[in-house]
Write a protein that holds these residues in place. Structure first.
Motif, short mmCIF file in Angstrom:
data_model
loop_
_atom_site.label_atom_id
_atom_site.label_comp_id
_atom_site.label_asym_id
_atom_site.label_seq_id
_atom_site.Cartn_x
_atom_site.Cartn_y
_atom_site.Cartn_z
N MET A 1 -2.87 30.86 6.70
CA MET A 1 -1.62 31.17 5.86
C MET A 1 -1.48 29.37 5.25
O MET A 1 -2.19 27.97 5.34
CB MET A 1 -1.19 30.60 6.72
N GLN A 3 -0.81 26.11 2.78
CA GLN A 3 0.15 25.26 2.83
C GLN A 3 0.78 25.48 1.84
O GLN A 3 -0.54 24.88 1.04
CB GLN A 3 -0.23 24.22 3.70
N SER A 14 3.38 25.77 6.04
CA SER A 14 3.41 26.95 5.83
C SER A 14 4.15 27.42 4.49
O SER A 14 5.21 27.67 4.91
CB SER A 14 3.21 27.42 7.38
N GLY A 43 -1.20 30.62 11.91
CA GLY A 43 -1.62 29.61 10.71
C GLY A 43 -0.13 28.61 10.24
O GLY A 43 0.27 28.22 9.60
N GLY A 44 0.57 29.90 11.12
CA GLY A 44 2.01 28.85 10.40
C GLY A 44 2.35 27.64 11.14
O GLY A 44 2.09 26.76 12.46
N THR A 45 3.17 26.14 9.88
CA THR A 45 4.00 24.96 10.91
C THR A 45 4.99 25.62 10.80
O THR A 45 5.93 24.50 12.02
CB THR A 45 2.47 24.26 10.26
N GLU A 298 0.41 37.56 4.48
CA GLU A 298 -0.16 36.64 2.81
C GLU A 298 -1.25 36.94 1.99
O GLU A 298 -0.89 36.16 1.30
CB GLU A 298 -1.21 35.78 3.98
#
Length: 328
Positions: A1, A3, A14, A43-45, A298
């Motif tokens: 994802m 950033q 993200s 890929g999320g943060t 996405e």
């Protein structure tokens, strides 16, 4: 994802955030674990919570899952303080209350710092300088890495951000402001968003799907089983977006989705995600399956003509002093 930088800071998050408003209430520990795993693997943060969500249970659940499921270093944990369950005083942003609330949040989260700490709402009783001093203390003592606000009006945000910048580097600049923003709620465009962009504050939109209405699930009139609108606790939260004006916007989103071979959820989320000044919409999915569907946005970017059509159908009415003087 992808950033993005949060405001004019070095913190990267993200471009979709995971909201935990329903954790410990509508979302149990098993579904929360599945959601966090799906988010991390995509890929999320950025994970957003608050000390009052399910009376602290949301923070506790998140704390239990960190390290056992997802490494702490891979997450940007954001929490909020300042809302209080007191009918006589809904918000308490005094220095004493905020710092005590932060310490309690850290215990529930099982960590010695949060990446982003936010004042949940403006407190008209406490001097703003005192509230902001709490942010400075939290950062200077290492309990928070960055600071922000939530639910501040345009003038409140401008005053707070300017005060922090006036410290000449001795105060913590505001990294973010969290506000409701969607095709059904564009009020932030009047003053909040211009102030945020001018002062280098990143916008984190909450309820980017119009409290679920923009997914099209309420088009038939009745609230589907399992939806927020069908539950007693949240029916009043959804009701304001079930009028005729909202229906016209929803139909436009559905039409756009059909033309793009996408879903209404994807169209609505992509629209707000890519608005100028927006860093990361906060998606509060109830289940891991719902979250997975949202995260599959996405690869979607809306064509300019679709964006213009959605802008037109959802345009808020801004009159004086925002109205173009040439038309007066």
């Amino acid at each position: 994802m992808e950033q993005r930088h949060l405001g004019r800071t070095g913190l990267r998050v993200s471009r979709i955030g995971l909201g935990t408003l329903g954790w410990g209430r509508d979302t149990d520990e098993h579904e929360a674990a599945a959601s966090l795993k799906v988010f991390w693997e995509a890929g999320g943060t950025l994970v957003d919570t608050a000390d009052v969500y399910a009376d602290g249970e949301a923070e506790y659940l998140l704390g239990q899952l960190v390290e056992s499921l997802v490494p702490r270093r891979d997450l940007v944990i954001a929490t909020k303080a300042g809302s209080v369950p007191d009918p006589d005083r809904r918000f308490n942003a005094s220095r004493g209350h905020l710092l005590a609330a932060l310490d309690a949040s850290l215990r529930r989260l099982g960590t010695d710092y949060v990446d982003l700490w936010q004042v949940h709402a403006f407190d008209p009783v406490t001097p703003l300088e005192e509230t902001l001093q709490a942010l400075d203390l939290a950062v200077s003592t290492g309990r928070a890495r960055y600071a922000g606000v939530s639910n501040f009006s345009g003038w409140q945000l401008a005053k707070a951000a300017t005060w922090q910048l006036a410290g000449g580097g001795t105060r913590t600049r505001l990294a973010s402001t969290q506000m409701e923003y969607s095709l059904l709620q564009r009020g932030v465009e009047r003053e909040v968003l211009p102030a945020a962009r001018d002062l280098g504050v990143g916008l984190l939109p909450s309820s980017p799907l119009g409290r679920g209405v923009l997914t099209g699930k309420y088009r038939e009139g009745a609230s589907p089983a399992g939806s927020r609108g069908a539950g007693e606790a949240m029916a009043g939260f959804v009701a304001p977006y079930l009028d005729g004006t909202a229906s016209a916007v929803v139909e436009a989103v559905v039409t756009a989705a059909e033309g793009l071979a996408a879903t209404p959820l994807h169209v609505a989320l992509a629209w707000v995600r890519d608005r100028p000044g927006v860093v990361a919409p906060i998606v509060g999915a109830r289940t891991a399956q719902q979250l997975s569907e949202a995260l599959s946005v996405e690869g979607l970017s809306l064509p300019d003509e679709i964006c213009r059509a959605l802008d037109d159908v959802s345009a808020p009415v801004h009159r004086y002093p925002d109205q173009d003087w040439s038309t007066l």
